[in-house]
Design an enzyme around this catalytic site. Structure first.
Site, PDB file in Angstrom:
ATOM      1  CB  ILE A 161      15.760   5.866 -14.978  1.00  0.00           C
ATOM      2  CG1 ILE A 161      16.625   4.930 -14.125  1.00  0.00           C
ATOM      3  CG2 ILE A 161      14.580   5.106 -15.585  1.00  0.00           C
ATOM      4  CD1 ILE A 161      15.953   4.377 -12.882  1.00  0.00           C
ATOM      5  CD  GLU A 219      21.481  37.551  13.570  1.00  0.00           C
ATOM      6  OE1 GLU A 219      22.655  37.972  13.725  1.00  0.00           O
ATOM      7  OE2 GLU A 219      20.572  37.727  14.387  1.00  0.00           O
ATOM      8  N   GLY A 223      12.485  18.824  16.092  1.00  0.00           N
ATOM      9  CA  GLY A 223      11.277  18.313  15.433  1.00  0.00           C
ATOM     10  C   GLY A 223      11.292  18.649  13.951  1.00  0.00           C
ATOM     11  CD  GLN A 282      21.865  -7.865 -14.000  1.00  0.00           C
ATOM     12  OE1 GLN A 282      22.960  -7.824 -14.557  1.00  0.00           O
ATOM     13  NE2 GLN A 282      21.461  -8.899 -13.301  1.00  0.00           N
ATOM     14  CB  ALA A 333      24.624  33.771  13.349  1.00  0.00           C
ATOM     15  CG  PHE A 382      19.402  32.186   3.622  1.00  0.00           C
ATOM     16  CD1 PHE A 382      19.346  32.664   2.318  1.00  0.00           C
ATOM     17  CD2 PHE A 382      20.634  31.801   4.130  1.00  0.00           C
ATOM     18  CE1 PHE A 382      20.507  32.753   1.543  1.00  0.00           C
ATOM     19  CE2 PHE A 382      21.795  31.878   3.367  1.00  0.00           C
ATOM     20  CZ  PHE A 382      21.733  32.364   2.075  1.00  0.00           C
ATOM     21  CD  GLU A 409      13.702  23.101   9.548  1.00  0.00           C
ATOM     22  OE1 GLU A 409      13.577  22.268  10.456  1.00  0.00           O
ATOM     23  OE2 GLU A 409      12.753  23.630   8.938  1.00  0.00           O
ATOM     24  CB  THR A 412      24.937  21.633   6.935  1.00  0.00           C
ATOM     25  OG1 THR A 412      25.793  21.548   8.090  1.00  0.00           O
ATOM     26  CG2 THR A 412      24.729  23.092   6.557  1.00  0.00           C
TER      27      THR A 412
HETATM   28  C1  LIG Z   1      16.322  28.075   0.913  1.00  0.00           C
HETATM   29  C2  LIG Z   1      16.710  28.297   2.331  1.00  0.00           C
HETATM   30  C3  LIG Z   1      15.733  28.447   3.298  1.00  0.00           C
HETATM   31  C4  LIG Z   1      16.100  28.681   4.628  1.00  0.00           C
HETATM   32  N1  LIG Z   1      15.122  28.898   5.570  1.00  0.00           N
HETATM   33  C5  LIG Z   1      15.484  29.349   6.804  1.00  0.00           C
HETATM   34  C6  LIG Z   1      14.490  29.794   7.731  1.00  0.00           C
HETATM   35  O1  LIG Z   1      13.281  29.730   7.478  1.00  0.00           O
HETATM   36  N2  LIG Z   1      14.898  30.309   8.921  1.00  0.00           N
HETATM   37  C7  LIG Z   1      16.222  30.396   9.262  1.00  0.00           C
HETATM   38  O2  LIG Z   1      16.516  30.886  10.346  1.00  0.00           O
HETATM   39  N3  LIG Z   1      17.189  29.957   8.408  1.00  0.00           N
HETATM   40  C8  LIG Z   1      16.850  29.449   7.190  1.00  0.00           C
HETATM   41  N4  LIG Z   1      17.804  29.045   6.296  1.00  0.00           N
HETATM   42  C9  LIG Z   1      19.198  29.080   6.707  1.00  0.00           C
HETATM   43  C10 LIG Z   1      19.812  27.692   6.828  1.00  0.00           C
HETATM   44  O3  LIG Z   1      19.312  27.036   7.963  1.00  0.00           O
HETATM   45  C11 LIG Z   1      21.346  27.859   6.846  1.00  0.00           C
HETATM   46  O4  LIG Z   1      21.702  28.206   5.513  1.00  0.00           O
HETATM   47  C12 LIG Z   1      22.062  26.614   7.292  1.00  0.00           C
HETATM   48  O5  LIG Z   1      21.831  26.358   8.654  1.00  0.00           O
HETATM   49  C13 LIG Z   1      23.587  26.717   7.064  1.00  0.00           C
HETATM   50  O6  LIG Z   1      24.092  27.938   7.476  1.00  0.00           O
HETATM   51  P1  LIG Z   1      25.007  28.796   6.463  1.00  0.00           P
HETATM   52  O7  LIG Z   1      24.310  28.848   5.162  1.00  0.00           O
HETATM   53  O8  LIG Z   1      25.372  30.049   7.122  1.00  0.00           O
HETATM   54  O9  LIG Z   1      26.301  27.905   6.251  1.00  0.00           O
HETATM   55  P2  LIG Z   1      27.615  27.919   7.172  1.00  0.00           P
HETATM   56  O10 LIG Z   1      27.244  27.737   8.591  1.00  0.00           O
HETATM   57  O11 LIG Z   1      28.452  29.085   6.796  1.00  0.00           O
HETATM   58  O12 LIG Z   1      28.334  26.589   6.679  1.00  0.00           O
HETATM   59  C14 LIG Z   1      29.120  26.519   5.489  1.00  0.00           C
HETATM   60  C15 LIG Z   1      29.711  25.111   5.424  1.00  0.00           C
HETATM   61  O13 LIG Z   1      30.562  24.885   6.587  1.00  0.00           O
HETATM   62  C16 LIG Z   1      30.105  23.723   7.280  1.00  0.00           C
HETATM   63  N5  LIG Z   1      30.290  23.898   8.717  1.00  0.00           N
HETATM   64  C17 LIG Z   1      29.948  24.970   9.484  1.00  0.00           C
HETATM   65  N6  LIG Z   1      30.249  24.732  10.777  1.00  0.00           N
HETATM   66  C18 LIG Z   1      30.753  23.483  10.832  1.00  0.00           C
HETATM   67  C19 LIG Z   1      31.246  22.653  11.900  1.00  0.00           C
HETATM   68  N7  LIG Z   1      31.274  23.071  13.155  1.00  0.00           N
HETATM   69  N8  LIG Z   1      31.745  21.426  11.578  1.00  0.00           N
HETATM   70  C20 LIG Z   1      31.716  20.998  10.287  1.00  0.00           C
HETATM   71  N9  LIG Z   1      31.268  21.722   9.251  1.00  0.00           N
HETATM   72  C21 LIG Z   1      30.790  22.954   9.518  1.00  0.00           C
HETATM   73  C22 LIG Z   1      28.616  23.614   6.931  1.00  0.00           C
HETATM   74  O14 LIG Z   1      28.131  22.304   7.142  1.00  0.00           O
HETATM   75  C23 LIG Z   1      28.629  24.022   5.459  1.00  0.00           C
HETATM   76  O15 LIG Z   1      29.027  22.944   4.671  1.00  0.00           O
HETATM   77  C24 LIG Z   1      17.472  28.750   4.981  1.00  0.00           C
HETATM   78  C25 LIG Z   1      18.456  28.584   3.995  1.00  0.00           C
HETATM   79  C26 LIG Z   1      18.083  28.391   2.686  1.00  0.00           C
HETATM   80  C27 LIG Z   1      19.167  28.262   1.645  1.00  0.00           C
END
Ligand SMILES: Cc1cc2nc3c(=O)[nH]c(=O)nc-3n(C[C@H](O)[C@H](O)[C@H](O)COP(=O)(O)OP(=O)(O)OC[C@H]3O[C@@H](n4cnc5c(N)ncnc54)[C@H](O)[C@@H]3O)c2cc1C
Length: 379
Positions: free
Chosen positions: A337, A127, A241, A279, A130, A156, A363, A365
């Protein structure tokens, strides 16, 4: 390679490779250019049994082990990352969740349709407020008589533009925390569901990524997946998974770029010899080959642990944490390359560079994988 694949796994892999070369590869650049999903490939993937690999034959699937499914994802991603992620979300995040947590009626209703590709699945967790902190979601599902009424927004959502069923995570009680979250199977034709415009993305451009709006969307009690309050653990189990699946996607993208680079290096002549004799190029290729082999072992190990019913969450996180950045490294080395040609759309490597980057984000970061791995290490 030392990891032993069974004859069945090798045969399946060869079949998917042949299919990918014939049916998926020719479309990859078109999907990317036109930002459109591979809808025409869905019936063919279903006929080959790929959409139902995680679904047992009793429910119309091909019911392979998880490692076979992972091999199939790797082969698809080797030629088209967009097609691979469509299958990954559908078969891994959605179908396996229904298989593990669905009641008999839900399994009978959805699994044969998903295996046949008549329904495609989408997984709706993220969201605006979230992302990594998935438990902070605010979509509400309130009880009203025999129904739940959903209100909120998701962003997303992969496959969202054409999915027939959405696995939606929503809060069923106002308290904070993961125990207030439940999972629902929401059919696309429910009144109250609006689907946003597709995102314009850096990579996996053919993959449909949309927002969803739930406005007094009513579902019957029978749409609840698992128990009330079990939604967060369903989502986390699915993503465990799924991480192996995204790691396999990254591995496949890297493998495709590596093969392009090796072929190019052998035929491109500069200073009177193929650049493969230099190389500097050999070292790049050696590092790419080493990266691929290390990543492959981690991915297969995670899938194999899952198949044997052993804890795999930590290894799946390691596989994803290694393979995402590895795919970025390998695709960029491949582009180097290919020189100037690598930077053009005449070769698939520039697309592979763009496609690889998302595997470090969705899924979970890289940073979230580190949290999972550290938690296991420090237990
Ligand atoms: C092309 C695409 C497809 C997607 N498909 C789906 C889908 O099918 N279903 C679905 O539900 N979601 C989907 N997503 C969402 C995706 O899973 C999220 O974008 C991802 O989990 C990161 O959340 P966020 O973008 O809100 O980043 P944020 O959570 O805002 O994070 C921003 C930065 O802060 C870092 N960060 C956040 N919390 C911490 C912590 N505690 N410690 C250290 N670093 C932290 C993160 O690693 C990142 O670098 C998709 C996203 C994209 C771009």
């Amino acid at each position: 390679m030392p990891f032993h694949l069974t004859d069945e796994q090798e045969i399946m892999r060869a079949a998917v490779r042949q299919f990918a070369e014939a049916e998926v590869k020719p479309l990859a650049a078109v999907l990317d250019r036109e930002h459109r999903p591979p809808l025409e490939t869905i019936p063919k993937l279903a006929d080959l049994g790929v959409l139902g690999m995680t679904i047992p034959p009793d429910y119309g699937g091909s019911g392979t082990d998880y490692l076979s499914f992972i091999l199939a994802l790797e082969e698809l991603a080797r030629v088209c990352a967009t097609t691979a992620v469509m299958v990954e979300v559908h078969a891994s995040l959605v179908a396996t969740s229904i298989l593990h947590f669905g009641d008999q009626a839900q399994k009978t209703r959805y699994l044969p349709e998903l295996a046949a590709g008549r329904l495609i699945g989408a997984f709706a967790l993220t969201e605006p407020g979230a992302g990594s902190d998935a438990a902070a979601l605010t979509t509400r599902a309130e009880v009203d008589g025999d129904d739940f009424v959903l209100n909120g927004q998701k962003i997303f959502i992969t496959n969202g533009g054409f999915a027939g069923v959405f696995l939606v995570l929503a809060k069923t009680s106002p308290e904070a925390g993961s125990k207030s979250i439940s999972a629902f199977l929401v059919d696309r034709d429910r009144p109250g569901l609006s689907v946003g415009e597709p995102e314009r993305k850096m990579g996996i451009r053919g993959s449909s990524t949309v927002s969803l709006l739930f406005d007094d969307l009513r579902v019957p009690r029978s749409a609840l997946l698992g128990q009330l309050g079990q939604g967060f653990s369903i989502a986390m189990r699915s993503l465990d998974g799924g991480r192996t699946g995204i790691a396999a996607q990254a591995l496949g993208i890297a493998q495709g770029a590596y093969e392009e680079a090796v072929a190019y290096a052998k035929q491109r002549v500069q200073f009177g010899q193929p650049i493969a004799r230099l190389q500097a190029i050999q070292w790049l290729i050696a590092d790419m080959a080493t990266d691929l082999e290390a990543g492959r072992l981690l991915v297969y190990q995670a899938a194999d642990l899952e198949d044997r019913g052993l804890p795999f969450s930590d290894v799946a996180a390691k596989a994803k944490l290694f393979c995402g950045p590895m795919a970025s490294r390998v695709t960029h080395s491949a582009l180097q390359i290919l020189g100037g040609n690598g930077y053009t759309e005449a070769y698939p490597v520039e697309r592979m560079c763009r496609d690889a980057r998302i595997t470090e984000i969705y899924e979970g970061t890289n940073e979230i994988q580190r949290l999972v791995i550290a938690r296991a290490a420090l237990r």
